[in-house]
Enzyme design. Structure first.
Site, short mmCIF file in Angstrom:
data_model
loop_
_atom_site.label_atom_id
_atom_site.label_comp_id
_atom_site.label_asym_id
_atom_site.label_seq_id
_atom_site.Cartn_x
_atom_site.Cartn_y
_atom_site.Cartn_z
CE LYS A 1 34.78 31.43 -22.80
NZ LYS A 1 34.95 32.76 -22.28
N1 GLU Z 1 33.72 36.01 -21.40
C1 GLU Z 1 34.36 36.57 -20.25
C2 GLU Z 1 35.53 35.71 -19.80
O1 GLU Z 1 36.09 34.97 -20.58
C3 GLU Z 1 33.37 36.87 -19.14
C4 GLU Z 1 32.61 35.70 -18.59
C5 GLU Z 1 31.55 36.12 -17.61
O2 GLU Z 1 31.44 37.29 -17.28
O3 GLU Z 1 30.81 35.23 -17.18
O4 GLU Z 1 36.00 35.79 -18.69
#
Ligand code: GLU
Length: 429
Positions: free
Chosen positions: A119
C-alpha cells in the site's frame, strides 16, 4: 550548545508501529492459533518486508515549492509481486500503509491471486490541490519510487482519492522512464490505456456479490433487506446501486459532508444527480440529514461500511442496530468494536473477503495486459463472481468447522496460503 539526546534505541517504536498497524497485528495474532504456521513464519509475516518513505516536492500553482511525505510499504513478496492501492489523504502514515499492506497480503492470498500485499500513500489534502498539482505530485512520486515499483515487483492501483487519471499518470511516467509503454505497471487505469472493463465497478459490485452469497447461506431474500451505506464513493456508491438493482431498499447513504436518510428508501438516481451538480450530498432535499456517526446507528438489516477505517469502535458498537455489518472499506471495525459486535451476534462480512472484488479484477487487468489479450465485460463479471463465491464458501466452511468468526476464518485461509508458500521456499539464503 547542549548535545541533542536521542532516546535509547529500545525505547523507539518500530516506525510503522501505529494504532492501525497494531489492529492488523492483533487480528493476525487472533488467527494464528487456527492457522498452519510455525514461529519463524509468524516472525517473518509480522513485519512488512520493505517500507519506503520519500519526500515529494512539487511547485504549487502559486509558485512556491511544497514538500509532501509519501510512502510505499510492501508486506510480502512470497507469492509474487506485491499489489495494492495508492491513497491521497491528510492522515496517511507509514503505519497506516503497513497495516493496509498486511491486509492486502491476506486478501490476495485468500482469493488465490499470485500476489503479496502493498500500500502507498501521499500525505496531502487532495481537495486542496488543483489537477495540475495532483499531476505533478503523482509523477514525482512515481519517479521517486522507480526502483521500488514494477510490473514484476509492485503494482499500484487506485485507493482513497486516487482514480483512473492518477493511474494513467503513473503509467506514463514509468513508461517514459523505461522507454516503452508498460500498461502492466498499474491497474485501475483507463480502458483506452489497457485498463480492464468492469474494474471501476468491481469493488462495489463485489461487495454485493458477497452480500448475496451470505444472504443465500442465511436463508434471507436480499430483495427484502433494508440497507444503510456509509460512503458514496467508488465502493459505497456502486454497492448502493447494486443493492437497489437486486431489489433491496437503501435507507441512507453518506459522504464526507454527512448523510441523508429516508425511512421509505432513497431515490439513488436523484441522489447521484444532486452530487453530480453540487459535488457533495450536503443540501440534498428529499431526505432527513444525519451525521456520519448517526448513520451508523440507524436501524437496518445490512450496514455497509464503505468509507474510512476505524468507524465501528468500542464506543459505538453497542448501539449498532444492524443484523449484518459489511466491510467494504479496509479496517472499518476496530478490535474492540469487532468483539462487541461478535458478542451481540451481529455477523461481520470481513474486509479481506468483502472488498476483494477490486484487487481481483486488478489481477484480471494485469493478466490481460501481460497477455495483450482483452476479455469481455460479461466474462470478467462471471470470473469475479466465481472467485468471490469460491473464497466465500471456503471461509464459511472453515468458520463452521473451527467455530471461529468469518474474519478469523478469512485471515486463517489467507495466512495458510502464504505460510505454505513460505515454508516451501524457506528463508534465503
Ligand atoms: N485499493 C484496493 C484495495 O484496497 C485495490 C487494490 C488493487 O486493486 O490492487 O483492495
Amino acid at each position: 550548545m547542549a548535545k541533542l539526546e536521542e532516546p535509547p534505541v529500545e525505547e523507539v517504536q518500530l516506525e510503522w508501529d501505529t494504532p492501525l498497524f497494531r489492529t492488523a497485528l492483533a487480528q493476525f495474532e487472533q488467527a494464528i492459533p487456527y492457522a498452519d504456521v510455525n514461529e519463524s513464519i509468524v516472525a517473518r509475516l509480522a513485519s512488512p518486508e520493505r517500507a519506503v518513505m520519500v519526500a515529494v516536492p512539487i511547485r504549487r500553482d502559486a509558485g512556491h515549492v511544497e514538500v509532501f511525505p509519501a510512502y510505499r510499504v510492501q508486506h510480502s513478496s512470497v507469492l509474487g509481486p506485491t499489489k495494492g492501492g495508492l491513497r491521497y489523504d491528510p492522515h496517511v502514515t507509514l503505519g497506516e500503509c503497513a497495516a493496509l499492506a498486511v491486509w492486502m497480503t491476506w486478501k490476495c492470498a485468500l482469493l488465490r491471486l499470485p500476489y503479496g500485499g502493498a500500500k502507498g500513500g501521499i500525505r496531502c489534502n487532495p481537495r486542496a490541490l488543483s489537477l495540475p498539482e495532483l499531476q505533478r505530485l503523482t509523477r514525482r512520486y512515481t519517479s521517486e519510487l522507480r526502483g521500488v515499483i514494477g510490473p514484476q515487483e509492485d503494482i499500484p492501483a487506485p485507493d482513497m482519492a486516487t482514480n483512473e487519471q492518477t493511474m494513467a499518470w503513473i503509467m506514463d511516467t514509468y513508461s517514459m522512464q523505461v522507454g516503452y509503454a508498460v500498461p502492466e505497471i498499474v491497474t485501475g487505469k483507463p480502458v483506452s490505456l489497457g485498463g480492464s472493463l468492469f474494474r471501476s465497478e468491481a469493488t462495489g459490485a463485489g461487495v454485493v456479490m458477497v452480500v448475496e452469497r451470505a444472504c443465500e447461506r442465511l436463508g434471507w431474500n436480499l430483495a427484502e433487506q433494508r440497507c444503510v451505506v456509509q460512503g458514496f464513493g467508488n465502493v459505497g456508491g456502486i454497492a448502493a446501486q447494486e443493492l437497489v438493482g437486486k431489489g433491496a431498499t437503501v435507507l441512507a447513504v453518506s459522504d464526507f459532508s454527512g448523510g441523508v436518510y429516508s425511512e421509505r428508501g432513497l431515490d439513488l438516481t436523484a441522489v447521484r444527480a444532486w452530487i453530480a451538480e453540487h459535488a457533495t450530498l450536503e443540501g440534498y432535499p428529499d431526505a432527513e440529514n444525519v451525521t456520519n456517526a448517526e448513520l451508523l446507528e440507524l436501524p437496518c438489516d445490512i450496514l455497509v461500511l464503505a468509507a474510512l477505517e476505524g468507524q465501528v469502535t468500542g464506543e459505538n458498537a453497542a448501539r449498532i442496530d444492524a443484523k449484518v455489518v459489511v466491510e467494504g472499506a479496509n479496517g472499518p471495525t476496530t478490535i474492540e468494536g469487532d468483539a462487541i459486535l461478535g458478542e451481540r451476534g451481529i455477523l461481520i462480512l470481513p474486509d479481506v473477503l468483502t472488498n476483494a472484488g477490486g484487487v481481483t479484477v486488478s489481477y484480471f487487468e494485469w493478466v490481460q495486459d501481460l497477455g495483450r489479450l482483452f476479455w469481455t465485460r460479461n466474462e470478467i463479471r462471471a470470473r469475479l463472481a466465481d472467485k468471490l463465491n469460491d473464497a466465500f464458501d471456503r471461509v464459511w466452511t472453515l468458520a463452521e468447522k473451527q467455530g471461529i468468526s468469518l474474519r478469523q476464518a478469512a485471515l486463517v485461509a489467507g495466512i495458510n496460503e502464504v505460510a505454505a508458500a513460505l515454508k516451501a521456499r524457506g528463508i534465503y539464503p
